[in-house]
Design a protein around this motif. Structure first.
Motif, PDB file in Angstrom:
ATOM      1  N   ILE A  78       0.839  -1.208   0.000  1.00 46.83           N
ATOM      2  CA  ILE A  78       0.000   0.000   0.000  1.00 46.83           C
ATOM      3  C   ILE A  78       0.869   1.251   0.000  1.00 46.83           C
ATOM      4  O   ILE A  78       0.598   2.218  -0.724  1.00 46.83           O
ATOM      5  N   ALA A  79       1.936   1.236   0.801  1.00 51.17           N
ATOM      6  CA  ALA A  79       2.803   2.415   0.919  1.00 51.17           C
ATOM      7  C   ALA A  79       3.491   2.747  -0.403  1.00 51.17           C
ATOM      8  O   ALA A  79       3.520   3.910  -0.824  1.00 51.17           O
ATOM      9  N   THR A  80       4.041   1.740  -1.068  1.00 49.82           N
ATOM     10  CA  THR A  80       4.742   1.997  -2.333  1.00 49.82           C
ATOM     11  C   THR A  80       3.769   2.446  -3.419  1.00 49.82           C
ATOM     12  O   THR A  80       4.102   3.293  -4.250  1.00 49.82           O
ATOM     13  N   LEU A  81       2.541   1.905  -3.396  1.00 47.46           N
ATOM     14  CA  LEU A  81       1.537   2.305  -4.383  1.00 47.46           C
ATOM     15  C   LEU A  81       1.116   3.764  -4.163  1.00 47.46           C
ATOM     16  O   LEU A  81       0.973   4.537  -5.123  1.00 47.46           O
ATOM     17  N   LEU A  82       0.930   4.152  -2.909  1.00 54.10           N
ATOM     18  CA  LEU A  82       0.565   5.541  -2.599  1.00 54.10           C
ATOM     19  C   LEU A  82       1.674   6.506  -3.030  1.00 54.10           C
ATOM     20  O   LEU A  82       1.396   7.579  -3.583  1.00 54.10           O
ATOM     21  N   ALA A  83       2.921   6.135  -2.779  1.00 54.54           N
ATOM     22  CA  ALA A  83       4.040   6.998  -3.175  1.00 54.54           C
ATOM     23  C   ALA A  83       4.107   7.140  -4.693  1.00 54.54           C
ATOM     24  O   ALA A  83       4.350   8.233  -5.218  1.00 54.54           O
ATOM     25  N   PHE A  84       3.882   6.035  -5.393  1.00 56.81           N
ATOM     26  CA  PHE A  84       3.851   6.064  -6.854  1.00 56.81           C
ATOM     27  C   PHE A  84       2.794   7.053  -7.357  1.00 56.81           C
ATOM     28  O   PHE A  84       3.017   7.798  -8.316  1.00 56.81           O
ATOM     29  N   ILE A  85       1.657   7.105  -6.695  1.00 54.88           N
ATOM     30  CA  ILE A  85       0.580   8.018  -7.085  1.00 54.88           C
ATOM     31  C   ILE A  85       0.899   9.458  -6.709  1.00 54.88           C
ATOM     32  O   ILE A  85       0.626  10.397  -7.464  1.00 54.88           O
ATOM     33  N   GLY A  86       1.488   9.660  -5.540  1.00 54.98           N
ATOM     34  CA  GLY A  86       1.668  11.013  -5.010  1.00 54.98           C
ATOM     35  C   GLY A  86       2.743  11.847  -5.666  1.00 54.98           C
ATOM     36  O   GLY A  86       2.578  13.068  -5.844  1.00 54.98           O
ATOM     37  N   PHE A  87       3.870  11.228  -6.045  1.00 55.85           N
ATOM     38  CA  PHE A  87       5.006  12.008  -6.541  1.00 55.85           C
ATOM     39  C   PHE A  87       4.722  12.802  -7.826  1.00 55.85           C
ATOM     40  O   PHE A  87       5.171  13.935  -7.954  1.00 55.85           O
ATOM     41  N   PRO A  88       3.990  12.255  -8.805  1.00 56.83           N
ATOM     42  CA  PRO A  88       3.713  13.059 -10.007  1.00 56.83           C
ATOM     43  C   PRO A  88       2.934  14.341  -9.705  1.00 56.83           C
ATOM     44  O   PRO A  88       3.111  15.354 -10.383  1.00 56.83           O
ATOM     45  N   PHE A  89       2.073  14.316  -8.686  1.00 59.55           N
ATOM     46  CA  PHE A  89       1.330  15.521  -8.320  1.00 59.55           C
ATOM     47  C   PHE A  89       2.261  16.595  -7.766  1.00 59.55           C
ATOM     48  O   PHE A  89       2.043  17.792  -7.980  1.00 59.55           O
ATOM     49  N   ILE A  90       3.318  16.164  -7.062  1.00 59.52           N
ATOM     50  CA  ILE A  90       4.317  17.131  -6.597  1.00 59.52           C
ATOM     51  C   ILE A  90       5.072  17.693  -7.791  1.00 59.52           C
ATOM     52  O   ILE A  90       5.287  18.908  -7.899  1.00 59.52           O
ATOM     53  N   ALA A  91       5.470  16.812  -8.711  1.00 58.21           N
ATOM     54  CA  ALA A  91       6.254  17.235  -9.877  1.00 58.21           C
ATOM     55  C   ALA A  91       5.517  18.281 -10.703  1.00 58.21           C
ATOM     56  O   ALA A  91       6.116  19.264 -11.166  1.00 58.21           O
ATOM     57  N   PHE A  92       4.215  18.105 -10.875  1.00 56.34           N
ATOM     58  CA  PHE A  92       3.451  18.975 -11.766  1.00 56.34           C
ATOM     59  C   PHE A  92       2.461  19.852 -10.997  1.00 56.34           C
ATOM     60  O   PHE A  92       1.379  20.162 -11.496  1.00 56.34           O
ATOM     61  N   ALA A  93       2.867  20.252  -9.805  1.00 56.58           N
ATOM     62  CA  ALA A  93       1.998  21.095  -8.969  1.00 56.58           C
ATOM     63  C   ALA A  93       1.646  22.410  -9.663  1.00 56.58           C
ATOM     64  O   ALA A  93       0.510  22.885  -9.575  1.00 56.58           O
ATOM     65  N   LYS A  94       2.609  23.001 -10.347  1.00 56.22           N
ATOM     66  CA  LYS A  94       2.339  24.266 -11.060  1.00 56.22           C
ATOM     67  C   LYS A  94       1.277  24.065 -12.134  1.00 56.22           C
ATOM     68  O   LYS A  94       0.348  24.869 -12.263  1.00 56.22           O
ATOM     69  N   GLU A  95       1.445  23.014 -12.908  1.00 58.65           N
ATOM     70  CA  GLU A  95       0.550  22.758 -14.023  1.00 58.65           C
ATOM     71  C   GLU A  95      -0.862  22.389 -13.549  1.00 58.65           C
ATOM     72  O   GLU A  95      -1.855  22.686 -14.223  1.00 58.65           O
ATOM     73  N   LEU A  96      -0.954  21.729 -12.391  1.00 56.69           N
ATOM     74  CA  LEU A  96      -2.249  21.291 -11.874  1.00 56.69           C
ATOM     75  C   LEU A  96      -2.961  22.367 -11.064  1.00 56.69           C
ATOM     76  O   LEU A  96      -4.157  22.238 -10.766  1.00 56.69           O
ATOM     77  N   ALA A  97      -2.212  23.425 -10.706  1.00 58.82           N
ATOM     78  CA  ALA A  97      -2.745  24.424  -9.779  1.00 58.82           C
ATOM     79  C   ALA A  97      -3.990  25.128 -10.304  1.00 58.82           C
ATOM     80  O   ALA A  97      -4.846  25.553  -9.523  1.00 58.82           O
ATOM     81  N   HIS A  98      -4.140  25.248 -11.641  1.00 62.79           N
ATOM     82  CA  HIS A  98      -5.295  25.967 -12.185  1.00 62.79           C
ATOM     83  C   HIS A  98      -6.611  25.220 -11.934  1.00 62.79           C
ATOM     84  O   HIS A  98      -7.694  25.790 -12.095  1.00 62.79           O
ATOM     85  N   ASN A  99      -6.504  23.951 -11.523  1.00 58.28           N
ATOM     86  CA  ASN A  99      -7.703  23.174 -11.194  1.00 58.28           C
ATOM     87  C   ASN A  99      -8.109  23.310  -9.733  1.00 58.28           C
ATOM     88  O   ASN A  99      -9.101  22.714  -9.298  1.00 58.28           O
ATOM     89  N   PHE A 100      -7.311  24.062  -8.974  1.00 56.44           N
ATOM     90  CA  PHE A 100      -7.552  24.170  -7.533  1.00 56.44           C
ATOM     91  C   PHE A 100      -7.706  25.631  -7.125  1.00 56.44           C
ATOM     92  O   PHE A 100      -7.263  26.539  -7.829  1.00 56.44           O
ATOM     93  N   GLU A 101      -8.306  25.820  -5.967  1.00 51.70           N
ATOM     94  CA  GLU A 101      -8.383  27.143  -5.363  1.00 51.70           C
ATOM     95  C   GLU A 101      -7.530  27.148  -4.101  1.00 51.70           C
ATOM     96  O   GLU A 101      -7.195  26.103  -3.562  1.00 51.70           O
ATOM     97  N   GLY A 102      -7.188  28.345  -3.655  1.00 47.31           N
ATOM     98  CA  GLY A 102      -6.452  28.449  -2.403  1.00 47.31           C
ATOM     99  C   GLY A 102      -7.331  28.024  -1.232  1.00 47.31           C
ATOM    100  O   GLY A 102      -8.553  28.082  -1.304  1.00 47.31           O
ATOM    101  N   VAL A 103      -6.690  27.575  -0.157  1.00 44.98           N
ATOM    102  CA  VAL A 103      -7.439  27.138   1.031  1.00 44.98           C
ATOM    103  C   VAL A 103      -6.832  27.767   2.279  1.00 44.98           C
ATOM    104  O   VAL A 103      -5.657  28.165   2.293  1.00 44.98           O
ATOM    105  N   ASN A 104      -7.638  27.847   3.318  1.00 46.98           N
ATOM    106  CA  ASN A 104      -7.179  28.324   4.619  1.00 46.98           C
ATOM    107  C   ASN A 104      -7.098  27.140   5.568  1.00 46.98           C
ATOM    108  O   ASN A 104      -8.075  26.398   5.725  1.00 46.98           O
ATOM    109  N   ILE A 105      -5.934  26.941   6.182  1.00 50.14           N
ATOM    110  CA  ILE A 105      -5.742  25.896   7.180  1.00 50.14           C
ATOM    111  C   ILE A 105      -5.323  26.582   8.467  1.00 50.14           C
ATOM    112  O   ILE A 105      -4.180  27.049   8.588  1.00 50.14           O
TER     113      ILE A 105
END
Length: 398
Positions: A268-295
């Motif tokens: 499960i851990a290796t599969l999750l990492a495989f999924i997660g890393f591309p989102f980090i790599a292309f965070a700029k490109e994916l950002a237009h699909n998201f809005e800012g959030v307050n935490i």
């Protein structure tokens, strides 16, 4: 805690510190590798010295080495100072085997697991509170170099105070009655190395691959601030929040590991990492699909939001793998060679880290910063596949 808190605070900006002192990404990759090269030597030497000299002197006087290490750090005016600093940082691992033995031998068998788990609490607190403290100091100084040197000064004090506490309070748990010969010490490791290569190829591959992945993604700090443009003031808080998810990920990892088997947690851990890393790599490109959030009191822009969400996936992945890794590796070996077996796996893990650090610096600088995370994702996919060949150790215990 007086060491772990400032170490995690300093670590939150260490790559940026090196970058501002003139180090290129390639040089930073080499600098990150240096302590692990020397820690490989230190772990073996420390284990031998702990048997020859006793646990207490090895543990106690290594803390004086920490004082010297961070004295060099606070004097740094260029990245060249970081070479001796990183060498000494690796040699501090001389005390690792002695500390583990000292702690284990100081606790009764029926309380050993609980006691050793409780000793990890300061590490977890330092992991969460350190980056927050770093962000607070950076907010006041607006200078990464000054911020890091402040924590370097705290570490000098922390290591010296720890030296005095251990010198006065620690009791020797195993006075050296008989000095083991160096040849006998080496001979014991030769047989363990042979067993690992002959019988444990799949676990060894996953061990090296996971550590290599860590080496690649260690550039997240520089990637986030320099490439993605994350506000340095926000960065420390993001690290702290993601550290909480590492702990959260450890809970299902432990439950699954104890109920269904250690290997399932790794899958499960290796599969999750495989999924997660591309989102980090292309965070700029994916950002237009998201809005800012307050935490709480932090406002994240769209890029920071993508990085944070992807970081949650990867943090849970790390927590799951880390929660069962120690048990899994120790269970691969018979009790009489268990300590040596763990040391051998750590040795090869360090080799994976070193390769990852050096290659990631080259890829980051000469190819594309995003490629670092793409490669890390591929490594995790291959590891996920190899996990199906891992022997399950829980059945042996059952």
């Amino acid at each position: 805690f007086i060491i772990l808190l400032p170490i995690n605070a300093l670590g939150a900006y260490l790559q940026i510190f090196a970058y501002e002192l003139g180090a290129s990404p390639e040089i930073i990759g080499v600098l990150l590798a240096i302590p692990f090269i020397f820690s490989m030597i230190a772990r073996f030497a420390g284990g031998y010295l702990a048997d020859v000299l006793g646990r207490k002197p090895v543990v106690t006087y290594t803390y004086l080495l920490g004082v010297v290490t961070y004295s060099i750090f606070i004097m740094a005016t260029s990245w060249v100072y970081l070479i001796p600093f990183q060498i000494l940082s690796g040699l501090i691992f001389l005390s690792q085997a002695a500390e583990a033995s000292l702690m284990s031998e100081s606790l009764p068998a029926e309380k050993r697991s609980t006691g050793m788990t409780l000793t990890q609490l300061p590490s977890a607190l330092g992991l969460i509170l350190g980056p927050i403290l770093a962000s607070i100091v950076y907010t006041r100084t607006k200078n990464v170099i000054i911020t890091c040197k402040v924590f370097g000064e705290f570490l000098i004090f922390g290591y010296f105070l720890s030296f005095l506490i251990r010198l006065i309070l620690i009791q020797e748990t195993k006075p050296p009655e008989e000095r083991p010969s160096f040849s006998a010490f080496i001979s014991g490791y030769k047989s363990v190395f042979s067993d690992v290569f002959n019988k444990l190829k799949a676990p060894l591959f996953v061990d090296i691959a996971i550590f290599m992945m860590f080496g690649f993604v260690m550039f997240t700090q520089l990637f986030a601030v320099q490439y993605l443009g994350i506000d340095p003031e926000i960065w420390g808080y993001l690290l702290a929040l993601l550290s909480i998810f590492v702990i959260v990920g450890g809970i299902p990892g432990m439950i699954i590991g104890d109920k269904k088997g250690r290997v399932l947690s790794f899958k499960i851990a290796t599969l999750l990492a495989f999924i997660g890393f591309p989102f980090i790599a292309f965070a700029k490109e994916l950002a237009h699909n998201f809005e800012g959030v307050n935490i709480w009191f932090i406002t994240l822009n769209p890029v920071e939001t993508v990085l944070f969400l992807a970081g949650i996936i990867v943090a849970i992945s790390y927590g799951m793998a880390n929660s069962v890794a120690g048990a899994y590796i120790t269970e691969l070996f018979n009790p009489e060679v268990r300590g040596k077996g763990v040391t051998v796996f750590l040795f090869f893990g360090d080799i994976g880290l070193i390769i990852g650090f050096i290659l990631s610096g080259f890829v980051y600088q000469n190819i594309d910063p995003r490629a670092v995370y793409v490669i890390a994702s591929v490594i995790m996919l291959i590891s996920f596949i190899v996990c199906f060949k891992l022997p399950e150790t829980l059945r042996k215990e059952g």
